[in-house]
Write a protein that holds these residues in place. Structure first.
Motif, PDB file in Angstrom:
ATOM      1  N   ILE A  96      25.335  27.597 -14.054  1.00 20.24           N
ATOM      2  CA  ILE A  96      26.752  27.793 -13.727  1.00 20.24           C
ATOM      3  C   ILE A  96      27.446  26.475 -13.378  1.00 20.24           C
ATOM      4  N   TYR A  97      26.711  25.574 -12.691  1.00 20.09           N
ATOM      5  CA  TYR A  97      27.378  24.331 -12.310  1.00 20.09           C
ATOM      6  C   TYR A  97      27.713  23.473 -13.529  1.00 20.09           C
TER       7      TYR A  97
ATOM      8  N   TRP B 282      14.153   0.753 -15.120  1.00 20.15           N
ATOM      9  CA  TRP B 282      14.716   0.815 -13.763  1.00 20.15           C
ATOM     10  C   TRP B 282      15.346  -0.510 -13.388  1.00 20.15           C
TER      11      TRP B 282
ATOM     12  N   LEU C 259      17.847  11.280 -10.397  1.00 21.67           N
ATOM     13  CA  LEU C 259      17.428  12.490 -11.099  1.00 21.67           C
ATOM     14  C   LEU C 259      16.396  12.172 -12.183  1.00 21.67           C
ATOM     15  N   GLU C 260      16.611  11.057 -12.887  1.00 21.02           N
ATOM     16  CA  GLU C 260      15.606  10.629 -13.871  1.00 21.02           C
ATOM     17  C   GLU C 260      14.275  10.365 -13.176  1.00 21.02           C
TER      18      GLU C 260
ATOM     19  N   GLU D 291      18.364  17.099 -19.374  1.00 23.93           N
ATOM     20  CA  GLU D 291      18.152  18.193 -18.441  1.00 23.93           C
ATOM     21  C   GLU D 291      19.490  18.586 -17.820  1.00 23.93           C
ATOM     22  N   PRO D 292      19.626  19.840 -17.419  1.00 21.33           N
ATOM     23  CA  PRO D 292      20.920  20.273 -16.870  1.00 21.33           C
ATOM     24  C   PRO D 292      21.363  19.447 -15.661  1.00 21.33           C
ATOM     25  N   GLU D 293      20.425  18.964 -14.879  1.00 31.03           N
ATOM     26  CA  GLU D 293      20.792  18.163 -13.710  1.00 31.03           C
ATOM     27  C   GLU D 293      21.519  16.893 -14.143  1.00 31.03           C
ATOM     28  N   ILE D 294      20.961  16.243 -15.156  1.00 36.10           N
ATOM     29  CA  ILE D 294      21.582  15.023 -15.685  1.00 36.10           C
ATOM     30  C   ILE D 294      22.916  15.374 -16.337  1.00 36.10           C
TER      31      ILE D 294
ATOM     32  N   GLY E  74      14.501  25.879 -19.474  1.00 37.34           N
ATOM     33  CA  GLY E  74      15.619  25.124 -18.912  1.00 37.34           C
ATOM     34  C   GLY E  74      15.608  23.642 -19.218  1.00 37.34           C
ATOM     35  N   THR E  75      14.478  23.049 -19.439  1.00 37.30           N
ATOM     36  CA  THR E  75      14.492  21.617 -19.649  1.00 37.30           C
ATOM     37  C   THR E  75      14.450  21.324 -21.125  1.00 37.30           C
TER      38      THR E  75
ATOM     39  N   GLN F 288      12.326  13.468 -12.404  1.00 37.34           N
ATOM     40  CA  GLN F 288      11.662  14.008 -13.602  1.00 37.34           C
ATOM     41  C   GLN F 288      10.431  13.170 -13.948  1.00 37.34           C
ATOM     42  N   ARG F 289      10.594  11.847 -13.830  1.00 40.34           N
ATOM     43  CA  ARG F 289       9.490  10.955 -14.207  1.00 40.34           C
ATOM     44  C   ARG F 289       8.320  11.101 -13.263  1.00 40.34           C
TER      45      ARG F 289
ATOM     46  N   GLU G  92      24.777  28.893  -7.363  1.00 39.35           N
ATOM     47  CA  GLU G  92      23.641  28.037  -7.633  1.00 39.35           C
ATOM     48  C   GLU G  92      24.012  26.627  -7.204  1.00 39.35           C
TER      49      GLU G  92
ATOM     50  N   PHE H 138      19.232  15.255  -3.781  1.00 36.58           N
ATOM     51  CA  PHE H 138      19.099  15.394  -5.234  1.00 36.58           C
ATOM     52  C   PHE H 138      17.919  16.307  -5.494  1.00 36.58           C
ATOM     53  N   HIS H 139      18.039  17.184  -6.460  1.00 32.84           N
ATOM     54  CA  HIS H 139      16.838  17.937  -6.782  1.00 32.84           C
ATOM     55  C   HIS H 139      16.784  18.341  -8.242  1.00 32.84           C
ATOM     56  N   VAL H 140      15.569  18.449  -8.747  1.00 35.47           N
ATOM     57  CA  VAL H 140      15.340  19.038 -10.062  1.00 35.47           C
ATOM     58  C   VAL H 140      14.242  20.077  -9.894  1.00 35.47           C
ATOM     59  N   LYS H 141      14.281  21.069 -10.775  1.00 38.46           N
ATOM     60  CA  LYS H 141      13.239  22.078 -10.729  1.00 38.46           C
ATOM     61  C   LYS H 141      12.267  21.810 -11.858  1.00 38.46           C
TER      62      LYS H 141
ATOM     63  N   PRO I 270      24.460  22.786  -7.059  1.00 37.48           N
ATOM     64  CA  PRO I 270      24.410  21.719  -8.051  1.00 37.48           C
ATOM     65  C   PRO I 270      23.267  20.773  -7.709  1.00 37.48           C
ATOM     66  N   PRO I 271      22.829  19.975  -8.663  1.00 36.17           N
ATOM     67  CA  PRO I 271      21.664  19.117  -8.420  1.00 36.17           C
ATOM     68  C   PRO I 271      21.907  18.013  -7.402  1.00 36.17           C
TER      69      PRO I 271
END
Lengths: 904, 451
Positions: free
Chosen positions: A332-333, A218, B82-83, A295-298, B160-161, B86-87, B46, B59-62, B48-49
Motif C-alpha cells: 500500500i505504501y 558503498w 535498505l540495500e 524491492e518494494p522498500e527501495i 514480494g522481492t 538486503q545484503r 502497513e 529502516f526495515h526490510v522483510k 513504510p520501510p
C-alpha cells in the motif's frame, strides 16, 4: 568446533555464573572458548554477565582470533559499566596494535575506539597514530573510521593530536577502501563541527572522482555524497563533473544510482546549455525507472525522491507515466506514492489513460487506496482544466456504483471542483443530492452542505435538504456545524422566505446559546449582527465571490523544494522535511550512564519520549491535503483571557423579532492579550519594523509568541524566522505564519517550537539568538532570553516520599543556593498558584522559627528534576532559594526563572 | 551511518542485536516492533520501510518472514541502508546456506563476526562474501536442508522481492560438503518476473519484464567466466516513448529498456559480441538486472465473466489459456478474484476429469481462489462458480468484483527471449570440467485481468 551454537542459550540452571566463571578459568583452550561463547549468548539475550568481566578479560591474551573477537565483543558491551576494570585490557590492546598480524592490529584499534571510556581514550592515541600510517590497507581503513569514533568521544583530543590532518592525507591513499573510509569519517566529523574541516576544493574533487571508479559500491556512495557538497565554478566544470559521474547510473546498487542522480541534478543547475540538460534528463530517466523494479522498500524511497524530482524537472519522466501505474501486488505504501506521482505527471495528453487507471483503482478492495484514487481524480480535474469534464464524468460513474465511501469521497472532491470552476458544473447537483441520506462522514457532510448553500438559488428544495441536516445540529462535529450555519445564512440571503427565516432562528439559537464552541459562537454572532444591521452588507460579505482555488498537487513551496532537492538521496527526501526538522542527533555524552541511572527512580524513562513527541509527530510523510496550517494566528485554540463584557448596544434587537434576552453575549472571547510582549527589535533599529516576542508554554507545548508592528510606508510580507543553536535546541516546528502586514498595522502569531533540534555545546546559557527576515527588508537579528520555566513539564509533580528519597540520593555537591534579597512574598496563596500554573509544584511547607519554608518540584526536558526549597518571611523582603538537581550546571538558568516567577 | 542493526522474528523476538554507536536508547527494538505491528497512519495499515519515532529513524526490510532493521539519528541515505539490510541477509545466507530464524540462532557467533566486519561504527565496510572470507574465522553450522522442503516449491522464490535472495541453491559457500571435497559447480539462473495488465476486453494495457541473471559459484580458484547473451540484444529504446511497440515489433530482436551490472562484470566486449566477462565472487549475486517493456507474448490469457443469473444469484466463468509450447509446464498456479461484498456462498464446477485443482471461497475477504498444480502448454481450463448473494445488487455487478489476478511459476521458460548462449570457464586443465547449470524461470509479478 562441534555442535550447535544454540546450545549455549539453553543453560538456565541456578549456578550459571559460578559455573561459567570456572569454565572461563579452565586450563583447556576449547573449554575457555566455549565458555566465552556462552557468556556472549547470555549477553545477547539480555542477561547481566558483567560480573565475569575479569575472567573474560583474562582470556583476551590469545593468538586465537576467533576467541579474541569474542572477548572484544564482550568488552565493548561492558567496558562502560566497569571503567576501572576496562583498564586491565589496555595493555593487551596496545600490544595487539603492534602485532605482526594486520588483522590483530586492526582489531585492536577498532575495538579500542568502541570502548567509550575516557581513561582508555588516552591510551588509544599512540596506537591510532601508528595505525593511520600502517603498511596494510586493512589497518589504515580501520584506523580512518577510528578517528571518527574518537572525535565523537573527545573532539578536542582529535584536533590536538593532529588526527584530522592524517585523515585528510588518507584521501590521497592508493587504496580506494581507505579513501572511502577517510571521506566518510571526515564527512561525519564535518557534520558535527561548526568549523570548516573537510572543505571540498577542486583538488579534492579530482582526487575523489578518480577514486570513485575503483571503490566498492558503498565507498562510491560515501564519495558521491561528499562530492555533492562541491560547488562547481562554472557550467563547464559542472559538465565535466557530470560526465564523470554519469556511468554510476548503470550501477546495480540503488544507493549508488540515487546518489549519482543527486550529484547530477545539482550540477545541472549550473549548466546553461539546454541541449546538455535535455540529454542528461534523457539519461537519468531509465535508471530512475529501473529503481522501481527493485524491492518494494527501495521503490518507496525512489518514489519519494522522484516525487521531488518531477516537481523541479517534470520533463524527465513526462513520457513514463505508465511505469507508475499501480501493480496489483504493490504494498500500500508504494501504491499511495505512485498515485501522487501519477497526478503530478498527468497531462492533457495522457489524462484518458490515467483516468482509466484511477477508475479501476476506485473499485479495488483496499478502502484507503480507493479513497485516495477518488481524490486523485478530483485533483486532476482541478489541475487540468480541459480534462475537468471527463474527470467529473468518471466521478459520477463512481457515485452510481453506490459504494458508500466512494460516494462520500467523490462529494468531497466535487466541492473542490466547484470552487475551481464556479458556475460550470451545477447540472450534476441533482445526482449528488440522491446520495444525501447515505452521508455519514463529517467531511463529506460538510462538503455537501457547502454545495447546497453555495447553489441554494438553483436547488429548488434547498431549504428541505438543509432542514434535514438541522435536526441533528447539536450532535454534529464542529466543522459540519460551521458549514450548516453558513449554508443556512446563504440560503436565507438568497431566498428570504418564511422557511429559511425559521431555519435561521433555529441555527443561530443553536450556534450561540446551545454551544460552547467559541469558533461557532463567534461566527454566529457576526452573522447575526450583520443580518440585523444591514442585510445588504451581509450579502456583500457572505455571498462575495470566493477566490478560485488552484491545483495543490505541487504543494511544496519553492524554497522548501530547493532544500529538499539538495537533500535527494537522504532521509530528508523521504520525509519531505528539511533535515533540521527531524535530525536530533545528540552527542553521546548526553546519554551518560549517570543520567540513565538517576532516571530509573524518577520516571525519567517516560519523559524523553514525551518531549520528543512534538518532533516525532511529524515523522511520517506530510499530509497532502491543503488546510493543514497549524496554529495560524487566526485560529488560535488557546483559551483567551476573559475581558469584562462591555454593555452591548442593542443592535441586534430588531432582527426578525427574537427575544432580546437571548442575544446578549455572555462572554465574548477576545484576542489573546495578556501582558504585552517585551520589545526585542525596536522600530528604530528595524527601520520601522518592531518585533516583540516571548517564549510561552501552553498545554505542554512551547510556543514563541510574536508580534510584528509595521511602522514603515510599505506592506511587509514573506516573513521567515530562524533560531541559532542554543542550549535547549529550540527551533521552529514549522514555518512562520504571518500574513502580509499593511503599513500602520500589526500581526501576532504563535509559532510552535520544538526542542533539541539544534543544540549548542558548552555550558547552558539562556541566550536565544533569533533572525527574522521579510521580502522587503534586510535580515534582522536580535537576542532573546530563554526562561527555563517554559520548559517545566506537567509531569514534574513529585510525591512527598519520592521527593525526600530523591533529595537524599543526590550528593550534597548538587545543592546550590541563591538569595533574592529584593523579593517579597505577600500573598502565599497567590504565589503558590502562580508557581503551580507554570508547573512548579508545591509539595510541603514547614515553619522554621519565624520563617516559612516551602518545598517544590519541577521537571525540565530529558526528565531532569529540580527539588526546590524556598525560605522567606512573609511580607518581608528576602527569599532564599536552595535547589538540588542532577544537573547543577542548569542552576543559574533555574534561578533566573524563579526570580522572574516570584517577581510577577 | 547506522546506529544499530537488529533482526527480529515474526513474533518480535530479538534474534540478533548489535549497537554500533550507543546513541539510540536500548528499547528501540520494542518501540520499532510495536510501531510496525500496530501501524495506523495516513490511513495506511502497513508501515513504510522508513519512519521516525522520537527522533530515531527506523529502516526495515522483510526477508523470509524476518525483520531486518537498522536505526540511525542522522540524515543518512535511505537507499544505502535498505540495500545494506538486503545484503546482510544475503551474506548470512551465503554463509549458513539457508536463511531462517533457526539458522541464525545456531550461528549467532558467526553472525556477530560477520556484522563486525561488514559494518564499523555504522559505516558499511563490505558486504562481499568473497572479501569477508579473509576476515571470518567461525565455521558455519549448516542446518538440516531436508527440513526446508516444508516451504514447498513456491517458497523457493520469496514473495514480494524481486531480486530473490534464494534460488534453488541452499548450500553454504564456505562449509564443506559432508563428503569432504566441494563439488565444482556454477549456477546461472535467468529469473524473469512479468507484470501484465489486461483490459476488460482482453487487450494488453501494460506489460513489463523485470529480469535478473543470478549467479552462484562454487568454483575453486575463482576462474574467469564469459557469459554470452543474444547477439541481437540492444539496450535503450532510442528516444521512443515507453510502450511504443512500433519500433520493435516484428523484428525479433531483444530490446531492453535499461539494465545494470554487478561491479565485478567487465563490459569490454559487450558492445561487440554481447559477452560479459567476470570473475565471480563467492556467494550469490545478480550479474545483471534488466527491464523490458517491449511487447512479448504473455504466457497466459485470462477470460473472466460475471453475469447475473436471477434474483440474488450470479455466475462466474473463468477461462485460462496457456499460450506457451506444450513441452513446457507451469506449476503452482493460483487464480484469485474478489467477489461482490454481499456474496454469501459460492459453489464450484470444474471441468470433468480435472485433477490437481482446488477451489475455495474465502468468506472473510469475499474472494474466489482457484489453485492448479500444473498446466501444460497449449491447454485451456475453465472454472464455473455459482454465487448466492445476501442482498439484491444495485449498480454494476462487474464493477464490484475483480480484477482477476494470478501467480504462477514456469520453469525453463522466459518471455523476453533473452538467453545465455554459452557459459565459458577459463580452463585450468583439460580435465577440468565443472558442472554448469543454466536455468530459466518465469514468475508472475503483477498479472492482472480486469473485468
Amino acid at each position: 568446533m562441534s555442535g550447535h551454537d544454540s546450545k549455549y542459550f539453553s543453560t538456565t540452571k541456578k549456578g550459571e555464573i559460578p559455573e561459567l566463571k570456572e569454565e572461563l578459568n579452565s586450563q583447556y583452550k576449547d573449554k575457555r572458548k566455549d565458555a566465552v561463547k556462552k557468556v556472549i549468548a547470555a549477553m545477547t539475550v539480555g542477561k547481566d554477565v558483567s560480573s565475569l568481566f575479569t575472567d573474560v578479560v583474562n582470556c583476551m591474551q590469545t593468538e586465537n582470533l576467533e576467541l579474541k573477537k569474542l572477548v572484544y565483543l564482550y568488552l565493548i558491551n561492558y567496558a562502560k559499566s566497569q571503567p576501572d576494570l576496562a583498564i586491565l585490557a589496555v595493555n593487551t590492546f596496545v600490544k595487539d596494535s603492534q602485532d605482526p598480524n594486520p588483522l590483530i592490529r586492526a582489531l585492536a584499534v577498532r575495538t579500542m575506539g568502541c570502548i567509550r571510556v575516557d581513561k582508555i581514550t588516552e591510551y588509544l592515541c599512540d596506537p591510532l597514530q601508528r595505525c593511520l600510517k600502517d603498511d596494510d590497507p586493512y589497518v589504515r581503513k580501520t584506523a580512518a573510521i577510528c578517528v571518527a569514533k574518537l572525535y565523537d568521544i573527545n573532539a578536542e583530543l582529535v584536533e590536538d593530536r593532529g588526527f584530522l590532518e592524517s585523515l585528510k592525507d588518507l584521501i590521497s591513499d592508493n587504496n580506494p577502501m581507505v579513501v572511502a573510509n577517510a571521506v566518510a569519517a571526515l564527512a561525519e566529523i564535518q557534520e558535527n563541527s561548526n568549523r570548516p574541516i573537510f572543505e571540498m576544493t577542486s583538488h579534492t574533487l579530482s582526487k575523489l572522482l578518480t577514486a570513485l571508479n575503483e571503490c566498492t559500491e558503498w565507498g562510491q556512495v560515501f564519495i558521491l555524497d561528499a562530492l555533492s557538497r562541491y560547488k562547481a565554478a562554472d557550467a563547464r566544470e559542472a559538465e565535466n563533473i557530470v560526465e564523470r559521474v554519469t556511468p554510476r547510473l548503470q550501477h546495480a546498487n540503488c544507493a549508488v544510482v540515487l546518489s549519482a542522480v543527486k550529484m547530477i541534478l545539482q550540477q545541472m543547475e549550473l549548466i546553461t546549455s539546454t541541449d546538455v540538460v535535455r540529454n542528461l534528463c534523457k539519461k537519468m530517466a531509465p535508471p530512475l525507472v529501473t529503481l522501481l523494479s527493485a524491492e518494494p522498500e527501495i521503490q518507496y524511497v525512489a518514489l519519494r525522491n522522484i516525487n521531488l524530482i518531477v516537481q523541479r524537472r517534470p520533463t524527465i519522466l513526462a513520457h513514463e507515466i505508465k511505469v507508475f501505474f499501480c501493480k496489483y501486488n504493490d504494498p500500500i505504501y508504494v501504491k499511495m506514492e505512485k498515485l501522487e506521482i501519477m497526478i503530478k505527471l498527468a497531462s492533457d495528453r495522457n489524462i484518458d489513460q490515467v483516468l482509466l487507471e484511477f477508475k479501476e483503482y476506485a473499485t479495488e478492495v483496499d478502502v484507503d487506496f480507493v479513497r485516495k484514487a477518488v481524490r486523485a481524480i478530483g485533483r486532476c480535474a482541478i489541475k487540468l482544466e480541459r480534462a475537468a469534464e471527463r474527470c467529473i464524468t468518471v466521478l459520477l460513474e463512481l457515485i452510481k456504483i453506490k459504494v458508500n465511501y466512494v460516494v462520500q469521497e467523490a462529494i468531497i472532491v466535487i466541492k473542490d471542483i466547484f470552487r475551481r470552476y464556479p458556475n460550470t458544473y451545477e447540472s450534476i447537483i441533482a445526482t449528488l443530492c440522491e446520495s444525501l441520506d447515505t452521508l455519514d462522514e463529517p467531511e463529506a457532510k460538510a462538503s455537501m452542505i457547502w454545495i447546497i448553500g453555495e447553489y441554494a438559488e438553483r436547488i429548488d428544495n434547498a431549504d428541505e435538504l438543509l432542514e434535514s441536516f438541522l435536526e441533528s445540529f447539536p450532535e454534529e462535529p464542529a466543522h459540519v456545524q460551521l458549514q450548516l450555519l453558513t449554508a443556512t445564512v446563504k440560503l436565507f440571503l438568497k431566498k428570504p422566505t418564511e422557511g429559511p427565516q425559521q431555519m435561521i432562528q433555529v441555527v443561530l439559537n443553536n450556534a450561540t446559546v446551545e454551544t460552547d464552541n467559541p469558533d461557532l459562537r463567534d461566527r454566529a454572532y457576526i452573522y447575526w449582527r450583520l443580518l440585523s444591521t444591514d442585510p445588504e452588507a451581509a450579502k456583500d460579505v457572505v455571498l462575495a465571490e470566493k477566490p478560485v482555488i488552484s491545483d495543490d498537487s505541487n504543494l511544496l513551496d519553492s524554497s522548501l523544494l530547493d532544500e529538499l532537492l539538495a537533500n535527494i538521496a537522504t532521509l530528508s527526501s523521504v520525509y519531505h522535511k528539511p533535515p533540521e526538522a527531524f535530525v536530533t542527533r545528540v552527542k553521546t555524552s548526553a546519554l551518560r550512564p549517570e543520567d540513565e541511572d538517576y532516571g530509573s527512580e524518577t520516571g525519567n524513562s517516560e519523559s524523553p519520549a514525551h518531549l520528543a513527541d512534538s518532533a516525532a509527530a511529524g515523522a511520517s510523510p506530510p499530509p497532502t491535503s491543503s488546510g493543514s496550517v497549524p496554529y495560524a494566528a487566526a485560529r488560535q485554540p488557546a483559551p483567551a483571557p476573559v475581558s469584562p463584557a462591555a454593555p452591548v448596544p442593542d443592535l441586534l434587537g430588531d432582527l426578525i423579532g427574537l427575544d432580546n434576552s437571548a442575544i446578549v453575549p455572555v462572554d465574548q472571547p477576545a484576542a489573546p492579550t495578556g501582558p504585552p510582549l517585551p520589545i526585542l527589535l525596536p522600530a528604530s533599529t528595524g527601520q520601522g519594523l518592531q518585533i516583540s516576542a516571548q517564549l510561552t508554554s501552553r498545554d505542554g507545548q512551547i510556543f514563541y509568541s510574536l508580534l510584528f508592528e509595521n511602522n514603515t510606508q510599505v506592506p511587509l510580507d514573506g516573513f521567515m524566522i530562524q533560531f541559532n543553536k542554543n542550549t535547549f535546541g529550540l527551533a521552529a516546528a514549522g514555518p512562520l505564519q504571518v500574513p502580509q502586514i499593511q503599513p500602520g498595522t500589526s500581526a501576532g502569531t504563535l509559532l510552535p517550537m520544538v526542542t533539541f533540534q539544534n543544540m549548542s555545546q558548552g555550558p547552558p546559557t539562556s541566550l536565544l539568538q533569533v533572525a527574522v527576515k521579510n521580502n522587503q527588508q534586510p535580515v534582522w537579528y536580535f537576542n532573546d532570553k530563554i526562561s527555563l520555566h517554559v520548559f517545566f513539564s506537567e509531569d514534574g509533580r513529585m510525591e512527598r516520599a519520592n521527593f525526600l528519597e530523591t533529595w537524599r540520593s543526590l550528593p550534597d555537591s548538587n545543592e546550590i543556593t541563591k538569595d533574592f534579597p529584593g523579593i517579597v512574598v505577600n500573598n502565599v496563596e497567590a504565589t503558590l498558584d502562580r508557581l503551580a500554573a507554570t508547573n512548579m509544584f508545591f509539595i510541603a511547607k514547614r515553619k522554621h522559627a519565624n520563617q516559612d519554608v516551602f518545598y517544590f518540584s519541577a521537571k525540565i526536558p530529558r526528565g531532569i528534576p529540580f527539588l526546590i526549597e524556598l525560605t522567606t518571611v512573609v511580607n518581608t523582603p528576602g527569599v532564599k532559594c536552595a535547589i538540588k538537581t542532577p544537573s547543577p550546571e542548569s542552576a543559574p538558568l533555574f534561578f533566573e526563572a524563579v526570580e522572574t516567577l516570584l517577581k510577577d | 551511518m547506522i546506529s544499530q542493526f537488529f533482526v527480529l522474528s515474526q513474533r518480535g523476538d530479538n534474534i540478533v542485536f548489535r549497537d554500533y554507536r550507543g546513541e539510540v536508547p536500548k528499547g528501540s527494538a520494542e518501540i520499532f516492533f510495536r510501531k510496525v505491528k500496530f501501524w495506523k497512519e495516513d490511513g495506511q495499515e502497513e508501515a513504510p520501510p522508513v519512519f521516525n519515532v522520537d527522533g530515531v529513524n527506523y529502516f526495515h526490510v522483510k526477508v523470509v518472514g524476518l525483520l531486518f532493521v537498522a536505526t540511525t539519528r542522522a540524515n543518512v541515505s535511505p537507499s544505502i541502508v535498505l540495500e545494506l539490510l538486503q545484503r546482510i541477509a544475503r551474506v548470512i545466507k551465503d554463509y549458513v546456506g539457508v536463511l531462517n530464524e533457526d539458522s541464525i540462532r545456531k550461528n549467532f557467533v558467526l553472525v556477530y563476526e560477520l556484522l563486525d566486519e561488514a559494518i564499523d561504527f555504522g559505516f558499511v565496510q563490505t558486504t562481499s562474501t568473497e572479501l569477508l572470507k579473509s576476515y571470518i574465522f567461525n565455521e558455519p553450522i549448516v542446518i538440516d536442508a531436508a527440513r526446508l522442503s516444508s516451504l514447498g516449491s513456491t517458497g523457493l522464490f520469496m514473495q514480494g522481492t524481486k531480486r530473490m535472495p534464494g534460488t534453488a541453491v541452499t548450500k553454504s559457500v564456505v562449509a564443506n560438503e559432508p563428503g569432504g571435497r566441494k563439488r565444482e559447480e556454477i549456477f546461472v539462473d535467468i529469473i524473469e518476473k512479468i507484470s501484465v495488465t489486461f483490459s476488460s476486453s482482453g487487450y494488453i494495457l501494460t506489460s513489463e519484464i523485470d529480469g535478473t541473471i543470478q549467479m552462484k559459484s562454487y568454483l575453486t580458484g575463482n576462474p574467469e567466466i564469459r557469459l554470452a547473451l543474444n547477439e541481437d540484444l540492444s539496450i535503450g529504446r532510442g528516444g521512443t516513448s515507453a510502450y511504443d511497440y512500433r519500433s520493435s515489433f516484428g523484428s525479433g530482436a531483444v530490446i531492453l529498456d535499461d539494465c545494470n551490472f554487478h561491479e565485478s562484470v567487465r563490459l569490454d566486449n559487450f558492445e561487440v559480441d554481447k559477452t560479459l566477462t567476470l570473475v565471480p565472487p563467492d556467494g550469490e549475486f545478480p550479474v545483471m538486472n534488466y527491464r523490458m517493456t517491449q511487447e512479448f507474448k504473455p504466457p497466459f490469457r485470462i477470460n473472466a465473466l460475471i453475469e447475473e443469473a436471477g434474483m440474488l444469484k450470479a455466475e462466474v466463468i473463468l477461462k485460462l489459456y496457456a499460450e506457451f509450447p506444450s513441452n513446457i509446464t507451469a506449476n503452482t498456479i493460483s487464480v484469485q478474484m474478489p467477489l461482490p461484498k454481499y456474496t454469501m456462498r459460492a459453489s464450484f464446477e470444474l471441468e470433468p476429469g480435472a485433477i490437481g485443482q482446488t477451489t475455495d471461497f474465502k468468506e472473510a475477504n469475499k474472494r474466489l481462489e482457484w489453485g492448479l498444480k500444473k498446466i501444460v502448454g497449449g491447454s485451456e481450463l475453465t472454472l464455473r462458480a455459482r454465487l448466492t448473494f445476501s442482498q439484491e445488487f444495485h449498480g454494476n455487478i462487474t464493477k464490484e468484483s475483480g480484477p482477476v489476478s494470478m501467480t504462477f511459476t514456469i520453469p525453463m521458460y522466459n518471455s523476453s527471449k533473452l538467453q545465455v548462449k554459452y557459459l565459458q570457464i577459463a580452463k585450468k586443465s583439460g580435465t577440468y570440467n565443472p558442472y554448469r547449470w543454466v536455468r530459466y524461470v518465469t514468475l508472475a509479478n503483477s498479472y492482472v485481468a480486469r473485468i
